[in-house]
Design an enzyme around this catalytic site. Structure first.
Site, PDB file in Angstrom:
ATOM      1  N   HIS A  58      96.666  34.252 -43.623  1.00 33.39           N
ATOM      2  CA  HIS A  58      97.314  35.713 -44.159  1.00 33.39           C
ATOM      3  C   HIS A  58      96.828  36.768 -43.053  1.00 33.39           C
ATOM      4  O   HIS A  58      95.607  36.717 -42.928  1.00 33.39           O
ATOM      5  CB  HIS A  58      97.244  36.083 -45.328  1.00 33.39           C
ATOM      6  CG  HIS A  58      98.180  35.145 -46.329  1.00 33.39           C
ATOM      7  ND1 HIS A  58      99.190  34.246 -46.072  1.00 33.39           N
ATOM      8  CD2 HIS A  58      97.863  35.135 -47.724  1.00 33.39           C
ATOM      9  CE1 HIS A  58      99.550  33.920 -47.133  1.00 33.39           C
ATOM     10  NE2 HIS A  58      98.818  34.323 -48.187  1.00 33.39           N
ATOM     11  N   CYS A  76      95.952  35.585 -53.023  1.00 38.98           N
ATOM     12  CA  CYS A  76      95.397  35.019 -51.977  1.00 38.98           C
ATOM     13  C   CYS A  76      95.425  36.395 -50.750  1.00 38.98           C
ATOM     14  O   CYS A  76      94.143  36.674 -50.044  1.00 38.98           O
ATOM     15  CB  CYS A  76      96.022  34.047 -51.201  1.00 38.98           C
ATOM     16  SG  CYS A  76      97.885  34.248 -51.076  1.00 38.98           S
TER      17      CYS A  76
END
Ligand code: A2P
Length: 349
Positions: free
Chosen positions: A252, A132
């Site tokens: 994130h 990711c």
């Protein structure tokens, strides 16, 4: 794609943090599904999941589950992918694998469609979805590399707990309640469930994501380093990473230092490339305090970039702040986009 062609699709890990998002995105994108199979462990077999208004019964994943399946989207952990992806391929399915099991296998394309969509054509049954934190970074760096060249990347991440699955999400919730009730915080999942020690993530920052390798970097850091080079076809690119888990549920964030190859590049030129890049949204206006944050990026499909600054000492150096929903573009959306590209370009074979 044959006009109106529809496909038998299996989602493995359908009850998990990523699997749930994959189902939502297949629904939202109107993916051409003939029949949908939802697979998980024995624990979930017999329960139902809603898809397009219908109840679909969850089945236990076995090698036989993939008979007649055209496309299988895997998100149940690396060891399960190792075991079941070859079985799915034997039955003629194309697997898009969201674990790290096959990412660095030279026979397996590792794909972020905005960066290297054409690599999908070379698959031998398995296509890997990158880590990711790597996906959002390479999506933002691709237009910069294409226009100005790229020599070096140094990234520090600020990663959400959802990247470690539903158990980590529950752990952050429980620890937050325990801390506010002045109880001792219980830690059993983070930084790494299988590792010896566990530390609270609530009100904390953990500089360990995944286990350590012998060189002192964690596996998450090595994933960012190796996967970036593979996806960008740039073995010579210098990449260093420090990955940190924060008490954030979704998205994130990354502080990224880059060194471009071209002389005299300006911030405005970088903005221009980012503005026209697919899947990227520029949110950069310090005068009005405009920049992306994990909360503002949550549930969105784009990779958001802000805080673009020239380094004060290195004329070829720039700093960027890159934020994206780790379960959407960082996992489920990218997986579905790979499947869509394979279908649209006749790359299922
Ligand atoms: P289950 O809910 O039945 O345990 P997360 O990443 O959020 O922890 O989710 C992991 C996903 O992988 C879940 O859907 C989980 O299903 C699935 N899973 C875990 N172990 C197995 C297994 N042995 N076979 C198939 N699916 C599994």
């Amino acid at each position: 794609m044959t006009e109106n062609a529809k496909y038998n699709v299996a989602v493995l890990g359908a009850t998990g943090a990523v699997g749930t998002k994959i189902l939502q995105i297949l629904e939202k994108k109107n993916f051409p599904i003939k029949e949908l199979k939802v697979l998980a462990s024995k624990r979930s077999a017999g329960k139902t999941i809603q898809f397009n208004g219908n109840d679909i019964t969850i089945e236990e994943a076995t090698p036989e589950s993939f008979k007649g399946i055209d496309i299988a989207l895997f998100s149940a952990g690396g060891s399960i992918s190792k075991k079941l992806a070859p079985e799915a391929v034997k039955h003629g399915a194309v697997v898009v694998d969201n674990t790290s099991a096959y990412r660095m296998d030279p026979d397996v394309p590792l794909v972020v469609p905005e960066v290297n969509k054409e690599d999908i054509a070379n698959h031998n049954g398995i296509i890997a979805n990158p880590n990711c934190s790597t996906i959002q970074m390479v999506a933002a760096l691709k237009p910069i590399k294409d226009s100005f060249g790229l020599n070096r990347v140094i990234v520090s991440t600020y990663q959400a707990v959802s990247g470690a699955g539903d158990a980590a999400i529950s752990e952050l919730k429980n620890q937050t309640a325990q801390f506010l009730n002045e109880e001792e915080m219980e830690a059993n999942v983070l930084p790494v469930k299988s590792d010896e020690k566990h530390y609270p993530v609530a009100f904390n920052a953990l500089p360990q994501i995944d286990v350590f390798s012998d060189n002192g970097y964690t596996l998450e850091e090595m994933k960012m380093i190796n996967e970036t080079k593979k996806i960008m076809h740039a073995d010579e690119l210098a990449v260093a990473a420090t990955c940190v888990r924060l008490p954030v549920f979704t998205s994130h964030a990354e502080s990224v230092y880059i060194e471009v190859d071209k002389e005299n590049v300006t911030v405005e030129e970088i903005w221009k490339e980012l503005k026209s890049a697919p899947g990227i949204k520029l949110q950069d206006n310090p005068a009005e305090q405009v920049y992306p944050t994990p909360l503002s990026a949550a549930d969105k499909e784009d990779v958001f970039v802000g805080r673009v600054r020239r380094d004060l000492d290195n004329a070829k150096g720039f700093h960027l702040w890159i934020v994206s929903d780790n379960l959407v573009k960082g996992a489920a959306l990218n997986t579905v986009q790979i499947a869509q590209a394979a279908v649209e370009n006749n790359w299922l074979k």
